[in-house]
Design a protein around this motif. Structure first.
Motif, PDB file in Angstrom:
ATOM      1  N   HIS A 129       8.335 -11.792  -2.176  1.00 24.80           N
ATOM      2  CA  HIS A 129       9.687 -12.095  -1.693  1.00 24.80           C
ATOM      3  C   HIS A 129       9.704 -13.456  -0.997  1.00 24.80           C
ATOM      4  O   HIS A 129      10.655 -14.244  -1.170  1.00 24.80           O
ATOM      5  N   GLY A 130       8.650 -13.743  -0.234  1.00 22.67           N
ATOM      6  CA  GLY A 130       8.596 -15.015   0.482  1.00 22.67           C
ATOM      7  C   GLY A 130       8.558 -16.196  -0.463  1.00 22.67           C
ATOM      8  O   GLY A 130       9.263 -17.191  -0.265  1.00 22.67           O
ATOM      9  N   LEU A 147       2.209 -16.431 -10.840  1.00 19.74           N
ATOM     10  CA  LEU A 147       0.951 -15.745 -10.563  1.00 19.74           C
ATOM     11  C   LEU A 147       1.182 -14.524  -9.681  1.00 19.74           C
ATOM     12  O   LEU A 147       0.607 -13.450  -9.909  1.00 19.74           O
ATOM     13  N   LEU A 148       2.035 -14.678  -8.661  1.00 13.40           N
ATOM     14  CA  LEU A 148       2.335 -13.544  -7.791  1.00 13.40           C
ATOM     15  C   LEU A 148       3.090 -12.458  -8.542  1.00 13.40           C
ATOM     16  O   LEU A 148       2.872 -11.253  -8.308  1.00 13.40           O
ATOM     17  N   PRO A 160       9.955  -5.838  -8.929  1.00 16.23           N
ATOM     18  CA  PRO A 160      10.322  -7.084  -8.253  1.00 16.23           C
ATOM     19  C   PRO A 160      10.516  -8.227  -9.257  1.00 16.23           C
ATOM     20  O   PRO A 160       9.753  -8.372 -10.219  1.00 16.23           O
ATOM     21  N   GLY A 161      11.553  -9.022  -9.004  1.00 16.96           N
ATOM     22  CA  GLY A 161      11.814 -10.177  -9.868  1.00 16.96           C
ATOM     23  C   GLY A 161      12.554  -9.848 -11.149  1.00 16.96           C
ATOM     24  O   GLY A 161      12.731 -10.721 -12.000  1.00 16.96           O
ATOM     25  N   ALA A 162      13.013  -8.600 -11.313  1.00 21.08           N
ATOM     26  CA  ALA A 162      13.637  -8.207 -12.582  1.00 21.08           C
ATOM     27  C   ALA A 162      14.873  -9.040 -12.903  1.00 21.08           C
ATOM     28  O   ALA A 162      15.125  -9.411 -14.067  1.00 21.08           O
TER      29      ALA A 162
END
Length: 788
Positions: free
Chosen positions: A94-95, A59-60, A349-351
């Motif tokens: 990131h958390g 979801l984030l 982010p998360g790639a």
């Protein structure tokens, strides 16, 4: 060179745990039936919080990309969830990512699973390519980011893949008309994304033949998949998504048509049967596609686990195929491409979490070179390379071993192992019934007077001969030096010695060189009879002081007081044999001695484990009788004072008389002497030598034999070759050394089996060859892995 770990999670759930987890390690990197895996078992505890964490991460991820304006624009998905979290920051994302990683490793660090990891570390080699396959049908487990497992950080050549428990190998047929990698590139609906860059990159791939289908119809795609010539790689770029909770998926082949894997099932199966090895779905949310494709037993495919930004997809394709076509393995290429995506995570982010390999465990990933040239052509080259590497290694090791052996580097160890093998022979041979040994003990020596320095006085010898003569021995051997005159009161003894009544053979000592005067024969034996009635007692002694050889005859030193040319044991044995066969012929040839039809080959200087041995005279290896006692024994006291001498013990036998008093220093090291306290009396060594000759001629008991020099070279080379094959075949160093150890045990068993048949073949040099060959290839593998 690679290793394969298949981690089967079994049945279970996040709420109840996974009670039956199995890890199989395939050292050859393949699940071929000719290779057996190493297997470890364990379990995983319940962890209901982990799927909830991953759902929050999803979801984030979507919310963050929506906030950054990249969710609907430039995402290769058909449809994205508009519901979920809002106002998310990159710090929040990131958390949750770090929390998810911690929870995953805490779960995998459970003691019930930790033992699997510890056992894996004992057999896996960090420098080798490692494929870790997570085998499960659970859809939540399949979407989990397994690459976060800390275990992989210690294995830089490793990559994770997913698999379903039910799989099989596909018998593929490929028509290869030219050395090219055949790629079918399906460029689907490009609305909102730029797939032109994918096309440009594919078009310039070296050694590839690419056919592009741009927003093709279902009929056109179906037609290409059924192509008789087959394809190596199926590539799709465009929009896609998972369906039915990621149990299947669909792709948008153009702006109006969406096709599920089920709708392409027959065409895809035909393509797989005709050689399709890889599928790359460079599009969004591909785990459903992967599950459906796995049911068709496709060898390998790569998908994106979540919606993928357009730029991330483009960069991943470039990173992946550049590494793969450059010679790296498929798994290393995927890991390298995935890790390089981390450089884009400021903007995306998360790639680096997105790419996922899905693997059919029954198939072995091919290299770009194998795809280009064909598996059979590559196999032929591999077979040639394998043969050359193994052969060259074995020859180099053989040369080293022969060089060390030539200078005597193995001799002491080889002789020690020879002694050990002899000691381990079953002591099942009975005492030799043709012999009787009468020993003069320390007590016997002390009980005599007027011994004149000898262990046996004239009086005692006269009494002993008087008791033996009526019992009709075949021959008497006096293994006691008597270089002094007989007193006048023992005239009968003097007559017995001079007239050979009873038949008596004495000893003298020749010495090794002219510098040694030797010990002369008894003076009462006529000079004309010396060669027939006096034998030398000299033993050929090895450098370690042990007696392993039997000297039958020699030319004595010119200045020696003992000029006998035949050994004491040889005279005794042949005298006995000629009584049984008066026509027995004894023939001395340059390379052997023949007693009747029996041949005693003379030893060569490099026989068995010897190197540069002094082989003067006629020597054979002494095959000690495997018996707790060489023959029946009596002491001098038993004969003279206890009346234990009976006709059954004497008649027709060889009677050996010698001392066992240690003060006369007639004790010797033999293969049966583990230490100085277990030395054998000289008279018993003589008994073994006499028994060897008699048993060889009359009982056909074999002499110790050895291989010719060329045979020993072949023998050592075969074991060096085996060590090379072991190291080249197995990938784990632990498995290599275990297999090498087993090979040494087999070698030891062969040598022991041969010694039971009186055969002495090299043991230490081939054992050294096995270990050295394996070691060389282990080092070679490490160096090669570092270079790659």
């Amino acid at each position: 060179m690679s290793q394969l770990v298949i981690l089967n999670l079994g049945r279970g759930s996040w709420q109840q745990g996974f009670p039956s987890v199995t890890a199989q390690v395939w050292e050859s990197g393949t699940t071929a039936p000719t290779h057996a895996p190493t297997q470890f078992t364990g379990s995983l505890p319940p962890a209901p919080e982990i799927p909830d964490l991953y759902q929050q991460w999803q979801l984030l991820y979507q919310a963050l990309h929506r906030r950054l304006g990249r969710l609907n624009l430039g995402m290769r998905g058909i449809e994205l969830d508009e519901m979920g979290v809002t106002n998310v920051s990159e710090a929040d994302f990131h958390g949750i990512s770090q929390q998810l990683k911690r929870e995953l490793n805490c779960w995998l660090g459970a003691s019930s699973f930790g033992k699997i990891e510890r056992q894996l570390r004992t057999v896996l080699v960090p420098a080798m390519d490692l494929r870790v396959v997570i085998e499960t049908d659970d859809l939540q487990l399949r979407q989990f980011p397994w690459h976060l497992w800390n275990f992989l950080e210690d294995y830089p050549q490793a990559e994770i893949s997913l698999a379903v428990p039910d799989h099989k190998r596909v018998d593929q047929t490929t028509q290869r008309l030219a050395p090219k990698v055949k790629i079918l590139a399906v460029l689907g609906n490009s609305e909102g994304i730029d797939i032109q860059k994918d096309r440009e990159f594919l078009a310039q791939l070296p050694g590839a033949e690419v056919v592009f289908l741009v927003e093709a119809s279902r009929q056109q795609l179906n037609h290409q998949l059924w192509d008789e010539r087959g394809w190596d790689i199926l590539f799709f770029a465009g929009h896609s998504s998972s369906l039915m909770g990621r149990a299947t998926g669909e792709i948008a082949i153009n702006r109006t048509e969406h096709l599920t894997i089920e709708q392409l099932k027959h065409a895809l199966k035909a393509a797989i049967d005709r050689g399709l090895k890889f599928a790359i779905f460079n599009s969004c949310d591909g785990l459903g596609l992967a599950k459906a494709m796995a049911d068709l037993n496709i060898p390998q495919l790569v998908v994106m686990r979540e919606p993928v930004p357009d730029q991330v997809a483009q960069e991943f394709l470039k990173y992946l195929l550049t590494a793969f076509s450059g010679g790296k393995s498929f798994y290393r290429s995927v890991r390298e491409a995935r890790e390089k995506l981390q450089g884009l995570e400021n903007d995306f982010p998360g790639a680096s979490w997105l790419p996922v390999i899905c693997q059919n465990p029954a198939e072995t990933p091919l290299s770009w070179k194998q795809l280009r040239d064909g598996v059979e052509a590559t196999k032929k080259r591999f077979t040639k390379d394998w043969f050359q590497t193994v052969l060259l290694t074995s020859i180099v090791v053989l040369a080293v071993v022969l060089g060390v052996r030539q200078i005597g580097g193995f001799q002491s160890l080889e002789l020690a192992m020879y002694d050990q093998l002899l000691r381990w022979r079953p002591q099942t041979e009975p005492p030799d019934p043709r012999l009787l040994v009468i020993t003069v003990t320390q007590a016997d020596v002390q009980a005599q007077t007027e011994r004149q320095g000898s262990s046996l006085s004239n009086k005692s010898l006269a009494q002993l001969l008087d008791q033996l003569e009526p019992l009709q021995p075949a021959v008497i051997g006096l293994d006691i030096y008597r270089d002094f005159a007989i007193e006048p009161q023992y005239r009968r003894l003097a007559e017995q010695l001079s007239q050979n009544q009873p038949r008596l053979i004495a000893v003298c000592y020749a010495g090794a060189t002219d510098a040694e005067p030797g010990i002369p024969p008894p003076p009462n034996i006529p000079t004309a009879q010396l060669q027939q009635r006096v034998g030398f007692s000299d033993f050929p002694v090895d450098l370690d002081g042990s007696i392993r050889r039997h000297l039958l005859g020699q030319a004595p030193p010119e200045k020696s007081a003992c000029q006998s040319q035949l050994s004491f044991s040889f005279l005794l044995a042949t005298a006995y044999l000629q009584q049984h066969d008066p026509n027995l012929q004894i023939q001395w040839n340059p390379t052997d001695v023949r007693i009747g039809p029996t041949t005693f080959p003379a030893m060569e200087s490099n026989a068995g484990g010897y190197q540069g041995m002094s082989n003067g005279g006629y020597q054979v290896l002494l095959n000690y009788r495997a018996s707790n006692q060489i023959a029946e024994q009596l002491t001098l006291d038993d004969v003279l004072n206890r009346n234990q001498l009976t006709p059954d013990l004497v008649q027709g036998r060889i009677i050996l008389i010698g001392t066992t008093d240690s003060s006369y220093k007639d004790f010797h090291q033999t293969p049966y002497s583990k230490n100085l306290s277990e030395q054998m009396a000289g008279v018993l060594v003589q008994a073994h030598m006499v028994s060897q000759i008699l048993s060889t001629v009359q009982d056909k008991r074999p002499l110790i034999w050895w291989l010719p020099e060329w045979g020993e070279i072949v023998w050592i080379w075969v074991w060096a070759l085996l060590g090379s094959v072991i190291a080249y075949h197995w990938r784990s160093e632990a498995a290599i050394w275990l297999a090498a150890g087993c090979a040494v045990l087999v070698l030891f068993g062969c040598c022991y089996g041969l010694i039971l048949q009186a055969g002495w073949v090299p043991l230490v040099p081939p054992a050294f060859a096995i270990v050295t060959a394996a070691g060389i290839l282990v080092i070679y593998t490490r160096v090669q892995a570092k270079q790659q």
